[in-house]
Write a protein that holds these residues in place. Structure first.
Motif, PDB file in Angstrom:
ATOM      1  N   THR A   1       4.577  24.264   3.596  1.00  0.00           N
ATOM      2  CA  THR A   1       3.671  23.641   3.474  1.00  0.00           C
ATOM      3  C   THR A   1       3.417  23.029   4.560  1.00  0.00           C
ATOM      4  OG1 THR A   1       3.033  23.214   1.316  1.00  0.00           O
ATOM      5  CG2 THR A   1       2.344  21.598   3.062  1.00  0.00           C
TER       6      THR A   1
ATOM      7  N   LEU B   1       2.474  24.396   9.714  1.00  0.00           N
ATOM      8  CA  LEU B   1       1.936  25.411   9.321  1.00  0.00           C
ATOM      9  C   LEU B   1       0.942  26.020  10.630  1.00  0.00           C
ATOM     10  CD1 LEU B   1       3.813  26.282   7.099  1.00  0.00           C
ATOM     11  CD2 LEU B   1       2.224  28.036   5.983  1.00  0.00           C
ATOM     12  N   GLN B   2      -0.058  24.924  10.334  1.00  0.00           N
ATOM     13  CA  GLN B   2      -1.147  24.720  11.303  1.00  0.00           C
ATOM     14  C   GLN B   2      -0.686  24.662  12.752  1.00  0.00           C
ATOM     15  OE1 GLN B   2      -4.719  22.389   9.859  1.00  0.00           O
ATOM     16  NE2 GLN B   2      -4.208  21.575  12.146  1.00  0.00           N
TER      17      GLN B   2
ATOM     18  N   MET C   1     -14.480  25.582   0.216  1.00  0.00           N
ATOM     19  CA  MET C   1     -14.121  26.510   1.494  1.00  0.00           C
ATOM     20  C   MET C   1     -14.420  25.668   2.380  1.00  0.00           C
ATOM     21  SD  MET C   1     -12.598  29.388   0.902  1.00  0.00           S
ATOM     22  CE  MET C   1     -12.459  29.767   1.955  1.00  0.00           C
ATOM     23  N   TYR C   2     -14.866  25.345   2.741  1.00  0.00           N
ATOM     24  CA  TYR C   2     -15.622  24.929   3.892  1.00  0.00           C
ATOM     25  C   TYR C   2     -14.654  23.387   4.099  1.00  0.00           C
ATOM     26  CZ  TYR C   2     -19.011  21.489   7.030  1.00  0.00           C
ATOM     27  OH  TYR C   2     -19.596  20.681   7.601  1.00  0.00           O
TER      28      TYR C   2
ATOM     29  N   THR D   1     -12.005  23.358   3.749  1.00  0.00           N
ATOM     30  CA  THR D   1     -10.403  24.994   3.686  1.00  0.00           C
ATOM     31  C   THR D   1     -10.084  25.108   5.276  1.00  0.00           C
ATOM     32  OG1 THR D   1     -10.623  25.740   1.884  1.00  0.00           O
ATOM     33  CG2 THR D   1      -9.097  26.769   3.335  1.00  0.00           C
ATOM     34  N   ALA D   2     -11.818  26.130   6.005  1.00  0.00           N
ATOM     35  CA  ALA D   2     -12.528  26.583   7.019  1.00  0.00           C
ATOM     36  C   ALA D   2     -12.418  25.525   7.749  1.00  0.00           C
ATOM     37  CB  ALA D   2     -13.086  26.354   7.053  1.00  0.00           C
ATOM     38  N   TYR D   3     -12.679  23.310   7.908  1.00  0.00           N
ATOM     39  CA  TYR D   3     -12.760  23.104   9.141  1.00  0.00           C
ATOM     40  C   TYR D   3     -11.833  21.626   8.647  1.00  0.00           C
ATOM     41  CZ  TYR D   3     -16.463  25.823   8.686  1.00  0.00           C
ATOM     42  OH  TYR D   3     -16.745  27.229   8.370  1.00  0.00           O
TER      43      TYR D   3
ATOM     44  N   GLY E   1      -4.905  20.697   8.700  1.00  0.00           N
ATOM     45  CA  GLY E   1      -3.401  20.127   8.049  1.00  0.00           C
ATOM     46  C   GLY E   1      -2.949  20.999   6.905  1.00  0.00           C
ATOM     47  N   THR E   2      -2.281  21.884   6.542  1.00  0.00           N
ATOM     48  CA  THR E   2      -2.123  22.460   5.271  1.00  0.00           C
ATOM     49  C   THR E   2      -2.022  22.006   3.966  1.00  0.00           C
ATOM     50  OG1 THR E   2      -1.140  24.421   6.714  1.00  0.00           O
ATOM     51  CG2 THR E   2      -0.983  24.788   4.841  1.00  0.00           C
TER      52      THR E   2
ATOM     53  N   THR F   1      -5.932  21.787   3.048  1.00  0.00           N
ATOM     54  CA  THR F   1      -6.541  22.774   3.015  1.00  0.00           C
ATOM     55  C   THR F   1      -5.758  23.473   2.634  1.00  0.00           C
ATOM     56  OG1 THR F   1      -5.236  23.756   4.812  1.00  0.00           O
ATOM     57  CG2 THR F   1      -7.643  21.926   5.496  1.00  0.00           C
ATOM     58  N   GLN F   2      -4.543  23.828   2.099  1.00  0.00           N
ATOM     59  CA  GLN F   2      -4.218  24.907   1.259  1.00  0.00           C
ATOM     60  C   GLN F   2      -4.752  24.419  -0.337  1.00  0.00           C
ATOM     61  OE1 GLN F   2      -0.868  25.588   0.355  1.00  0.00           O
ATOM     62  NE2 GLN F   2       0.318  23.611   0.405  1.00  0.00           N
TER      63      GLN F   2
ATOM     64  N   LEU G   1      -8.336  24.843  -0.592  1.00  0.00           N
ATOM     65  CA  LEU G   1      -8.368  26.754  -0.748  1.00  0.00           C
ATOM     66  C   LEU G   1      -7.862  26.804  -1.857  1.00  0.00           C
ATOM     67  CD1 LEU G   1      -9.459  28.913   0.423  1.00  0.00           C
ATOM     68  CD2 LEU G   1      -6.760  29.602   0.995  1.00  0.00           C
ATOM     69  N   TYR G   2      -7.680  25.926  -2.889  1.00  0.00           N
ATOM     70  CA  TYR G   2      -6.899  27.050  -4.428  1.00  0.00           C
ATOM     71  C   TYR G   2      -7.978  26.016  -5.330  1.00  0.00           C
ATOM     72  CZ  TYR G   2      -2.339  27.751  -2.427  1.00  0.00           C
ATOM     73  OH  TYR G   2      -1.201  27.692  -1.634  1.00  0.00           O
TER      74      TYR G   2
ATOM     75  N   TYR H   1      -1.521  32.856   9.347  1.00  0.00           N
ATOM     76  CA  TYR H   1      -2.666  31.844   9.103  1.00  0.00           C
ATOM     77  C   TYR H   1      -3.243  31.930   9.421  1.00  0.00           C
ATOM     78  CZ  TYR H   1      -2.389  27.431   7.328  1.00  0.00           C
ATOM     79  OH  TYR H   1      -3.437  25.697   7.246  1.00  0.00           O
TER      80      TYR H   1
ATOM     81  N   GLN I   1      -7.403  31.071   8.091  1.00  0.00           N
ATOM     82  CA  GLN I   1      -8.249  30.112   8.666  1.00  0.00           C
ATOM     83  C   GLN I   1      -9.579  30.850   9.174  1.00  0.00           C
ATOM     84  OE1 GLN I   1      -6.073  28.252  12.094  1.00  0.00           O
ATOM     85  NE2 GLN I   1      -6.125  26.233  10.488  1.00  0.00           N
TER      86      GLN I   1
ATOM     87  N   ALA J   1     -11.455  32.015   6.093  1.00  0.00           N
ATOM     88  CA  ALA J   1     -12.296  30.806   5.318  1.00  0.00           C
ATOM     89  C   ALA J   1     -13.402  30.305   5.983  1.00  0.00           C
ATOM     90  CB  ALA J   1     -10.837  29.540   5.303  1.00  0.00           C
ATOM     91  N   HIS J   2     -13.359  30.305   7.210  1.00  0.00           N
ATOM     92  CA  HIS J   2     -14.439  29.886   8.188  1.00  0.00           C
ATOM     93  C   HIS J   2     -15.516  31.100   8.023  1.00  0.00           C
ATOM     94  CE1 HIS J   2     -17.200  28.870  12.186  1.00  0.00           C
ATOM     95  NE2 HIS J   2     -17.076  30.461  11.914  1.00  0.00           N
TER      96      HIS J   2
ATOM     97  N   ARG K   1     -16.960  30.996   4.697  1.00  0.00           N
ATOM     98  CA  ARG K   1     -17.409  29.517   4.011  1.00  0.00           C
ATOM     99  C   ARG K   1     -19.403  30.246   4.708  1.00  0.00           C
ATOM    100  NH1 ARG K   1     -21.639  27.626   3.990  1.00  0.00           N
ATOM    101  NH2 ARG K   1     -21.974  24.890   3.669  1.00  0.00           N
TER     102      ARG K   1
ATOM    103  N   ILE L   1      -6.963  33.507   1.901  1.00  0.00           N
ATOM    104  CA  ILE L   1      -6.276  33.375   0.577  1.00  0.00           C
ATOM    105  C   ILE L   1      -4.856  34.326   0.038  1.00  0.00           C
ATOM    106  CG2 ILE L   1      -6.920  33.931  -2.629  1.00  0.00           C
ATOM    107  CD1 ILE L   1      -5.571  31.868  -3.540  1.00  0.00           C
TER     108      ILE L   1
ATOM    109  N   LEU M   1      -2.436  33.787   3.275  1.00  0.00           N
ATOM    110  CA  LEU M   1      -1.991  32.454   3.349  1.00  0.00           C
ATOM    111  C   LEU M   1      -0.726  32.459   2.043  1.00  0.00           C
ATOM    112  CD1 LEU M   1      -1.516  29.468   3.403  1.00  0.00           C
ATOM    113  CD2 LEU M   1      -2.789  29.268   1.276  1.00  0.00           C
TER     114      LEU M   1
ATOM    115  N   GLN N   1       3.306  32.681   3.894  1.00  0.00           N
ATOM    116  CA  GLN N   1       4.038  31.897   2.905  1.00  0.00           C
ATOM    117  C   GLN N   1       5.170  32.438   2.473  1.00  0.00           C
ATOM    118  OE1 GLN N   1       1.565  29.180  -0.319  1.00  0.00           O
ATOM    119  NE2 GLN N   1       1.316  27.560   1.392  1.00  0.00           N
TER     120      GLN N   1
ATOM    121  N   TRP O   1       9.728  28.073  14.463  1.00  0.00           N
ATOM    122  CA  TRP O   1       8.300  28.890  14.539  1.00  0.00           C
ATOM    123  C   TRP O   1       7.287  28.340  14.431  1.00  0.00           C
ATOM    124  CZ3 TRP O   1       5.090  29.655  10.923  1.00  0.00           C
ATOM    125  CH2 TRP O   1       5.388  28.557   9.916  1.00  0.00           C
ATOM    126  N   SER O   2       7.019  27.641  14.085  1.00  0.00           N
ATOM    127  CA  SER O   2       5.080  26.990  14.640  1.00  0.00           C
ATOM    128  C   SER O   2       5.601  26.242  15.546  1.00  0.00           C
ATOM    129  CB  SER O   2       4.961  26.020  12.934  1.00  0.00           C
ATOM    130  OG  SER O   2       5.034  24.768  12.746  1.00  0.00           O
TER     131      SER O   2
END
Ligand SMILES: [Fe+2]
Ligand SMILES: [Fe+2]
Ligand SMILES: [Zn+2]
Lengths: 331, 500
Positions: free
Chosen positions: A36, A39-40, A138-139, A141-143, A146-147, A150-151, A154-155, B107, B111, B114-115, B118, B134, B137, B141, B160-161
């Motif tokens: 978590t 990640l981003q 989803m919106y 999630t996309a915009y 921080g994971t 946002t994760q 998404l779930y 990752y 993203q 996801a864009h 939507r 998903i 993701l 992970q 790494w990140s």
């Protein structure tokens, strides 16, 4: 040549990744943490999005909410992908058994025509509401940023697609797989005065720009009211009016709602506790969407349950607001 | 009343495609605002053929079963000191490159999808993208979890990140995905779903996953197998996207062709890193880069483009150059990394004599003639205690961001170099391909965050290179970088194996 490996010599050099160590100290980390935090990408983006040149690819400015650390939004369920699908697989297995039992015993036949009609009229159109919730999550999630958050969004988005599909299956059970109930429910969604407020509200959420505001509108306000009306009050009414078996078909959603509420409340609490500015903003957003949602849901609540139902659901929402530290007393 | 049995297509239509509706209260274009600016014409989203028809309940079920098996292996690897089963400690460096260079792209894929998940107005396309989002993701992970154990025993994995956002050679993969994500939604799909997932993915996957299998890396092999069924879905999405765009409107054809040209070039440049991994970093070799390229690109890609010809699509531009490059790029790249090995977060080394012979055999037309002499020289210097590191910073290509190190393909002793002037500023490129991509969209590529420029401008700390490595990159200088020989990784390995 075989080599004797002495386990005592295999001391790890470090317990976890450096970013996790910076946050939580040098100790073994959980799978949630490693999957978590951080990640981003945070910096040094190469190009601005052609589709939104006023922002970076990942940009904190897409909401008015401000956070010192966007990874403060720890998910109380600690869902990373593996944990998430594991939990949903258990729930869907249970749901599958329920649906199979319902169909095998042909429990739909025990419903009165009147009850069947009101399920098509009141329950099945919710699949379009859930589809909206899919897009709204989803919106985020996309915009979002921080994971950690946002994760979870998404779930949630995928959950809502799943729920929209469960509502659709309810329609198919009611119409013997002809699809007629779905067509009928969609016509109601598109034309019946009963649903137009709700449809207008859904469409309005889909053009809302601030992703955190959208989270408040969808996951807090709309979801809280809909879940109280449908999964609590209507469920009770069904049980008392010959529709108790329907609960087998909505059990997934009921269980899901409890978990969803726990996560949403945690997010709100953290955002509100961060600053007075956040708190004020959340308060304004809640007020705006609470009013709109109440208006949109009024005819549905009325037809479903009568006069007091909506007030009861609003009271349940207000209780959550107080707990999350958002309500300032003016609600 | 006996219930009818619905076929999958009808069921999927009712359960998924039918959820959306025509708006009455808001402008639908405001809800899906990015569909038109690229010039792509969609006349009818309902013509979209769902590349796979998975409902969420099935998705949860399948994926949870896969995760259960995968994590059982991760647990076993951790409990049984799985890191000591790899073929040779040098192998861990391929994994460092993977975690710092590839996992963050998973990752970004998450993203990007996801864009589009939507934004597309068509519900079928949208949901296919959401599922890929998903999945991706999941990939990042599970990769982090697979590498978690290696991180405990080897250097170079730990940040790494942080490194992906900063380190010079990692701007190659980062800028590739930033480029795709900052493009419009249809270009993103042509770039990632079609060019990358459908056509090039085997060239990323096979080297790393078979590499893992050949080198005793249980965790990565298991991850690779587990991700395969996800990838199969992603590939069918890639093919559907291209067919859909080409069938929707003839005006789409030239736009799509331009994207194909661009993204194949971008992709081959990115794969340079994989080529050197394959030829140099795997102690047990799977096949040569050249062989992989012939099987997975020339044969498979050739058939694909023959198939697409009926839409008026031709093979990607620079195909002749690309064909020649397979003889050279891995050697040129590893030499570059070897010479800048004091600034890399993984170890570098001179190939063993056995490995040099393997390279001679696999590259009969080029290796002995152009590249083996360099390694023989490096060996001599090392034997004299003068393992050399290039001083100074390289000039980077303003498009792919790889240092200017590729040669002309017709004259491998001549460094390739292109440039152009835009708004009074001169920009440098490694190739015609990169030059042309810049010229087509200069406003985009003048923004490139070029790590070397940034260091020289003082944006990465300093003043010395070592300060940049230590403070800005957060490298453990002296542990993460430099030659494999004498590294802490090597010393630990020897102590685990009881070698003095
Ligand atoms: Fe992936
Ligand atoms: Fe993929
Ligand atoms: Zn280049």
């Amino acid at each position: 040549m075989s080599v004797e490996i002495k386990t005592s010599t295999l001391e790890p050099v470090r317990n976890t990744f450096a970013n996790i160590e910076r946050r939580f100290g040098d100790k073994p980390a959980t799978r949630y943490q490693e999957a978590t935090y951080d990640l981003q990408a945070e910096t040094n983006y190469h190009y601005r999005p052609l589709w939104q040149p006023e922002f970076e690819l990942n940009d904190k400015g897409r909401t008015a909410i401000e956070m010192q650390d966007w990874y403060a939004f720890k998910d109380p369920r600690q869902y990373y992908y593996g944990a998430y699908v594991g939990q949903r697989a258990r729930m869907q297995e249970h749901a599958e058994n329920n649906y199979a039992f319902f169909e095998k015993r042909n429990l739909a036949a025990l419903l009165s025509d009147e009850l069947r009609a009101s399920l098509i009229r009141l329950l099945v159109p919710l699949r379009h509401v859930e589809h909206t919730a899919n897009l709204n999550n989803m919106y985020g999630t996309a915009y979002g940023y921080g994971t950690a958050i946002t994760q979870a969004l998404l779930y949630d988005a995928m959950d809502r697609l799943g729920i929209a599909q469960y509502f659709s299956r309810i329609g198919l059970i009611l119409d013997g797989n002809s699809g007629d109930a779905l067509v009928e429910a969609k016509q109601l969604w598109l034309q019946a005065p009963l649903w137009q407020g709700m449809r207008a509200l859904c469409e309005e959420t889909l053009v809302t720009e601030d992703w955190f505001e959208l989270f408040v509108a969808q996951d807090l306000v709309i979801d809280s009211l809909v879940s109280d009306l449908v999964y609590t009050q209507f469920d009770t009414w069904l049980a008392a009016n010959g529709g108790q078996d329907v609960a087998m078909l909505t059990e997934f959603m009921q269980e899901w709602c409890k978990e969803h509420t726990r996560w949403v409340d945690a997010v709100l609490k953290i955002a509100a506790a961060e600053s007075d500015a956040n708190k004020a903003l959340l308060g304004q957003w809640v007020e705006r969407w609470r009013g709109k949602a109440a208006e949109a849901l009024a005819p549905i609540a009325q037809e479903m349950l009568g006069d007091d139902a909506l007030a009861e659901s609003l009271a349940a929402l207000d209780k959550r607001l107080v707990k999350a530290g958002i309500a300032g007393g003016n609600l | 009343m006996a219930a009818k049995k619905l076929n999958t297509k009808d069921k999927y239509r009712l359960l998924t495609r039918d959820l959306d509706w025509e708006f009455s209260y808001e402008d639908r274009k405001q809800a899906f605002p990015f569909e038109e600016f690229e010039g792509i014409k969609i006349t009818d989203w309902s013509k979209w053929e769902d590349p796979f028809r998975l409902t969420m309940d099935t998705y949860w079920k399948y994926q949870a079963e896969k995760e259960k098996k995968l994590y059982a292996i991760f647990d076993a690897v951790a409990q049984n000191n799985g890191h000591t089963n790899i073929s040779d400690p040098r192998y861990a460096n391929a994994l460092k490159l993977f975690l710092t260079g590839v996992s963050p792209l998973e990752y970004q894929a998450h993203q990007g999808f996801a864009h589009t998940g939507r934004q597309f107005g068509g519900v079928g396309a949208r949901i296919a993208c959401q599922m890929q989002s998903i999945d991706e993701l999941r990939h990042v992970q599970t990769q982090v979890h697979a590498m978690s154990h290696y991180n405990k025993f080897f250097d170079g994995f730990q940040d790494w990140s942080h490194m992906h956002d900063r380190v010079w050679y990692l701007s190659v993969p980062k800028s590739f995905f930033d480029d795709a994500r900052s493009a419009g939604p249809f270009e993103f799909l042509v770039a990632i779903s079609f060019s990358f997932e459908y056509v090039l993915t085997n060239l990323l996957f096979v080297p790393f996953m078979s590499g893992a299998a050949y080198n005793g890396d249980m965790a990565t092999v298991t991850f690779g197998f587990s991700a395969q069924s996800d990838e199969a879905r992603h590939m069918t999405l890639g093919l559907e996207v291209i067919k859909f765009l080409l069938e929707q409107h003839e005006d789409n054809v030239p736009i799509v062709q331009e994207w194909i040209d661009k993204w194949f070039w971008r992709g081959t440049r990115l794969l340079t890193l994989v080529s050197m991994m394959m030829d140099y970093m795997l102690p047990n070799k799977v096949m040569s880069w050249k062989e992989a390229w012939e099987v997975y690109f020339e044969e498979a890609g050739g058939a694909l483009f023959k198939d697409l010809a009926r839409y008026g699509i031709r093979a990607p531009k620079y195909a002749e150059t690309i064909e020649k490059e397979k003889e050279h790029v891995s050697h040129q790249a590893w030499w570059l990394f070897y010479s800048y090995g004091d600034a890399t977060a993984f170890h570098t080394w001179i190939p063993s004599d056995e490995e040099l012979d393997w390279l001679s055999e696999k590259y009969p037309d080029t290796f002995d003639k152009y590249y083996r002499p360099r390694w023989e020289m490096a060996k001599k210097m090392e034997a004299q205690g003068k393992r050399f590191y290039t001083k100074g910073l390289p000039q980077l290509c303003n498009c792919c961001q790889i240092p200017l190190m590729f040669t002309e393909m017709d004259n491998p002793t001549q460094l390739a170099y292109r440039d152009t002037v835009y708004k009074d500023e001169r920009y440098h490129f490694c190739s015609d391909g990169c030059h042309d991509i810049f010229v087509a969209e200069p406003e985009k590529y003048v923004q490139s965050w070029l790590p070397v420029h940034q260091i020289l401008q003082g944006n990465c700390g300093g003043p010395g290179l070592e300060d940049v490595l230590r403070d800005y990159y957060r490298m453990n200088v002296g542990a993460d970088n430099l030659d494999m020989k004498g590294s802490p990784d090597e010393q630990r390995w020897n102590s685990w194996k009881g070698v003095a």
